[in-house]
Design a protein around this motif. Sequence first.
Motif, PDB file in Angstrom:
ATOM      1  N   ALA A 185     -12.541  -5.123   5.897  1.00  0.00           N
ATOM      2  CA  ALA A 185     -11.868  -5.572   4.673  1.00  0.00           C
ATOM      3  C   ALA A 185     -12.939  -5.975   3.671  1.00  0.00           C
ATOM      4  O   ALA A 185     -13.747  -6.860   3.939  1.00  0.00           O
ATOM      5  CB  ALA A 185     -10.945  -6.750   4.969  1.00  0.00           C
ATOM      6  N   ASN A 186     -12.941  -5.339   2.522  1.00  0.00           N
ATOM      7  CA  ASN A 186     -13.960  -5.582   1.511  1.00  0.00           C
ATOM      8  C   ASN A 186     -13.431  -6.415   0.351  1.00  0.00           C
ATOM      9  O   ASN A 186     -12.222  -6.502   0.116  1.00  0.00           O
ATOM     10  CB  ASN A 186     -14.507  -4.248   0.996  1.00  0.00           C
ATOM     11  N   SER A 187     -14.360  -7.005  -0.381  1.00  0.00           N
ATOM     12  CA  SER A 187     -13.995  -7.839  -1.524  1.00  0.00           C
ATOM     13  C   SER A 187     -13.635  -6.973  -2.726  1.00  0.00           C
ATOM     14  O   SER A 187     -14.080  -5.822  -2.848  1.00  0.00           O
ATOM     15  CB  SER A 187     -15.156  -8.763  -1.886  1.00  0.00           C
ATOM     16  N   GLY A 188     -12.834  -7.539  -3.629  1.00  0.00           N
ATOM     17  CA  GLY A 188     -12.464  -6.835  -4.839  1.00  0.00           C
ATOM     18  C   GLY A 188     -13.612  -6.766  -5.828  1.00  0.00           C
ATOM     19  O   GLY A 188     -14.618  -7.471  -5.703  1.00  0.00           O
ATOM     20  N   SER A 189     -13.461  -5.908  -6.828  1.00  0.00           N
ATOM     21  CA  SER A 189     -14.461  -5.749  -7.884  1.00  0.00           C
ATOM     22  C   SER A 189     -14.052  -6.562  -9.112  1.00  0.00           C
ATOM     23  O   SER A 189     -12.873  -6.707  -9.414  1.00  0.00           O
ATOM     24  CB  SER A 189     -14.593  -4.274  -8.275  1.00  0.00           C
ATOM     25  N   ALA A 190     -15.061  -7.062  -9.836  1.00  0.00           N
ATOM     26  CA  ALA A 190     -14.802  -7.823 -11.049  1.00  0.00           C
ATOM     27  C   ALA A 190     -14.467  -6.882 -12.213  1.00  0.00           C
ATOM     28  O   ALA A 190     -15.010  -5.772 -12.284  1.00  0.00           O
ATOM     29  CB  ALA A 190     -16.024  -8.677 -11.390  1.00  0.00           C
ATOM     30  N   PRO A 191     -13.588  -7.326 -13.107  1.00  0.00           N
ATOM     31  CA  PRO A 191     -12.911  -8.615 -13.056  1.00  0.00           C
ATOM     32  C   PRO A 191     -11.551  -8.544 -12.361  1.00  0.00           C
ATOM     33  O   PRO A 191     -10.748  -7.674 -12.614  1.00  0.00           O
ATOM     34  CB  PRO A 191     -12.709  -8.937 -14.545  1.00  0.00           C
ATOM     35  N   GLY A 192     -11.327  -9.498 -11.461  1.00  0.00           N
ATOM     36  CA  GLY A 192      -9.992  -9.769 -10.957  1.00  0.00           C
ATOM     37  C   GLY A 192      -9.434  -8.924  -9.857  1.00  0.00           C
ATOM     38  O   GLY A 192      -8.235  -8.991  -9.574  1.00  0.00           O
ATOM     39  N   GLY A 193     -10.242  -8.088  -9.190  1.00  0.00           N
ATOM     40  CA  GLY A 193      -9.707  -7.288  -8.092  1.00  0.00           C
ATOM     41  C   GLY A 193      -9.365  -8.139  -6.881  1.00  0.00           C
ATOM     42  O   GLY A 193     -10.080  -9.082  -6.538  1.00  0.00           O
ATOM     43  N   GLY A 194      -8.240  -7.847  -6.220  1.00  0.00           N
ATOM     44  CA  GLY A 194      -7.831  -8.591  -5.028  1.00  0.00           C
ATOM     45  C   GLY A 194      -8.618  -8.170  -3.803  1.00  0.00           C
ATOM     46  O   GLY A 194      -9.138  -7.060  -3.724  1.00  0.00           O
ATOM     47  N   GLY A 195      -8.708  -9.054  -2.817  1.00  0.00           N
ATOM     48  CA  GLY A 195      -9.428  -8.768  -1.584  1.00  0.00           C
ATOM     49  C   GLY A 195      -8.603  -7.971  -0.596  1.00  0.00           C
ATOM     50  O   GLY A 195      -7.382  -8.092  -0.531  1.00  0.00           O
ATOM     51  N   GLY A 196      -9.272  -7.127   0.190  1.00  0.00           N
ATOM     52  CA  GLY A 196      -8.590  -6.297   1.174  1.00  0.00           C
ATOM     53  C   GLY A 196      -8.286  -7.042   2.457  1.00  0.00           C
ATOM     54  O   GLY A 196      -8.793  -8.146   2.717  1.00  0.00           O
ATOM     55  N   ALA A 197      -7.428  -6.429   3.286  1.00  0.00           N
ATOM     56  CA  ALA A 197      -7.065  -7.000   4.592  1.00  0.00           C
ATOM     57  C   ALA A 197      -6.964  -5.861   5.601  1.00  0.00           C
ATOM     58  O   ALA A 197      -6.431  -4.795   5.296  1.00  0.00           O
ATOM     59  CB  ALA A 197      -5.741  -7.749   4.504  1.00  0.00           C
ATOM     60  N   THR A 198      -7.469  -6.080   6.812  1.00  0.00           N
ATOM     61  CA  THR A 198      -7.487  -5.028   7.827  1.00  0.00           C
ATOM     62  C   THR A 198      -6.158  -4.920   8.562  1.00  0.00           C
ATOM     63  O   THR A 198      -5.300  -5.796   8.483  1.00  0.00           O
ATOM     64  CB  THR A 198      -8.573  -5.297   8.877  1.00  0.00           C
ATOM     65  N   TYR A 199      -6.035  -3.843   9.311  1.00  0.00           N
ATOM     66  CA  TYR A 199      -4.914  -3.703  10.243  1.00  0.00           C
ATOM     67  C   TYR A 199      -5.188  -4.486  11.518  1.00  0.00           C
ATOM     68  O   TYR A 199      -4.304  -5.136  12.064  1.00  0.00           O
ATOM     69  CB  TYR A 199      -4.706  -2.219  10.574  1.00  0.00           C
ATOM     70  N   ASN A 200      -6.430  -4.443  11.999  1.00  0.00           N
ATOM     71  CA  ASN A 200      -6.768  -5.072  13.266  1.00  0.00           C
ATOM     72  C   ASN A 200      -6.786  -6.591  13.177  1.00  0.00           C
ATOM     73  O   ASN A 200      -7.029  -7.170  12.116  1.00  0.00           O
ATOM     74  CB  ASN A 200      -8.141  -4.595  13.740  1.00  0.00           C
ATOM     75  N   ALA A 201      -6.569  -7.220  14.306  1.00  0.00           N
ATOM     76  CA  ALA A 201      -6.605  -8.683  14.389  1.00  0.00           C
ATOM     77  C   ALA A 201      -8.042  -9.187  14.399  1.00  0.00           C
ATOM     78  O   ALA A 201      -8.990  -8.448  14.689  1.00  0.00           O
ATOM     79  CB  ALA A 201      -5.890  -9.148  15.654  1.00  0.00           C
ATOM     80  N   ASN A 202      -8.189 -10.470  14.072  1.00  0.00           N
ATOM     81  CA  ASN A 202      -9.447 -11.209  14.202  1.00  0.00           C
ATOM     82  C   ASN A 202     -10.575 -10.662  13.317  1.00  0.00           C
ATOM     83  O   ASN A 202     -11.752 -10.729  13.689  1.00  0.00           O
ATOM     84  CB  ASN A 202      -9.907 -11.216  15.668  1.00  0.00           C
ATOM     85  N   VAL A 203     -10.222 -10.156  12.144  1.00  0.00           N
ATOM     86  CA  VAL A 203     -11.211  -9.661  11.173  1.00  0.00           C
ATOM     87  C   VAL A 203     -11.033 -10.429   9.869  1.00  0.00           C
ATOM     88  O   VAL A 203      -9.920 -10.536   9.358  1.00  0.00           O
ATOM     89  CB  VAL A 203     -11.053  -8.153  10.913  1.00  0.00           C
ATOM     90  N   ASN A 204     -12.127 -10.970   9.345  1.00  0.00           N
ATOM     91  CA  ASN A 204     -12.045 -11.736   8.096  1.00  0.00           C
ATOM     92  C   ASN A 204     -11.517 -10.885   6.946  1.00  0.00           C
ATOM     93  O   ASN A 204     -11.814  -9.692   6.850  1.00  0.00           O
ATOM     94  CB  ASN A 204     -13.418 -12.284   7.710  1.00  0.00           C
ATOM     95  N   GLY A 205     -10.752 -11.516   6.066  1.00  0.00           N
ATOM     96  CA  GLY A 205     -10.257 -10.830   4.885  1.00  0.00           C
ATOM     97  C   GLY A 205     -11.321 -10.752   3.797  1.00  0.00           C
ATOM     98  O   GLY A 205     -12.261 -11.547   3.761  1.00  0.00           O
ATOM     99  N   GLY A 206     -11.173  -9.777   2.908  1.00  0.00           N
ATOM    100  CA  GLY A 206     -12.070  -9.663   1.770  1.00  0.00           C
ATOM    101  C   GLY A 206     -11.724 -10.681   0.698  1.00  0.00           C
ATOM    102  O   GLY A 206     -10.563 -11.089   0.558  1.00  0.00           O
TER     103      GLY A 206
END
Length: 218
Positions: A185-206
């Motif tokens: 899960a990767n972070s969003g791009s500026a300005p204002g993009g939302g962070g990603g989320a994985t399908y798998n468990a136990n993985v930090n969100g972007g």
Amino acid sequence: MLFRSYSMARIDIWAGGGGGNRSGSNNATGSGGGGGYATVTVPISYLGSSVSITVGSGGAGGTTNNAAAASGGTSSVPLTTAWNGISTYYATGGGGGSTVCCCGLRGTAGGGGAPMGVATNGNAGSGANPSVPLFMGGPGSASATGYQNATYGGGGGGRGTTSGTLWNGSSAFGGNGGTANNSTANSGSAPGGGGGATYNANVNGGSGAAGCVIITCW
């Protein structure tokens, strides 16, 4: 900053994007919504001799299982003289993704941010959504292959699937949402993009991306 040789100013405001969350179960995450957008053109005298601008931060991605990720911050520009009765122009941040414990764990998407006085755009389904209002951020998603595009606001974060394919919401004038697949899960791009989320468990969100304020004078 001083505005002594100009007569008008256009103000463009993007709020921060929300973070994607982390879950303890597969297929139970929600990605972050994109930050909203607002704009106004005023006589430069309405800004005074200096301006104290607030730029909304991006919401941090989730690092604890099943906890809601942080929402994006509001960006604002105050006026010394009210314009159409409004003394502060602002845009609200995208919501953070979360996990709901109800009849088993399931993900909940972060809503897209909005211009002032407009309710946030609700949670999203799967696939690109061309009906996202013009100035709103794209909502995040809680469904496989989910992603939400935006026009001026930030794009919603992607929601991963069982495959390695990366998904994310894009934006024509704001930042794109963070990409996500089954394990990243990767972070969003500026300005204002939302962070990603994985399908798998136990993985930090972007994380969501910070907002931005641009003042163009002439």
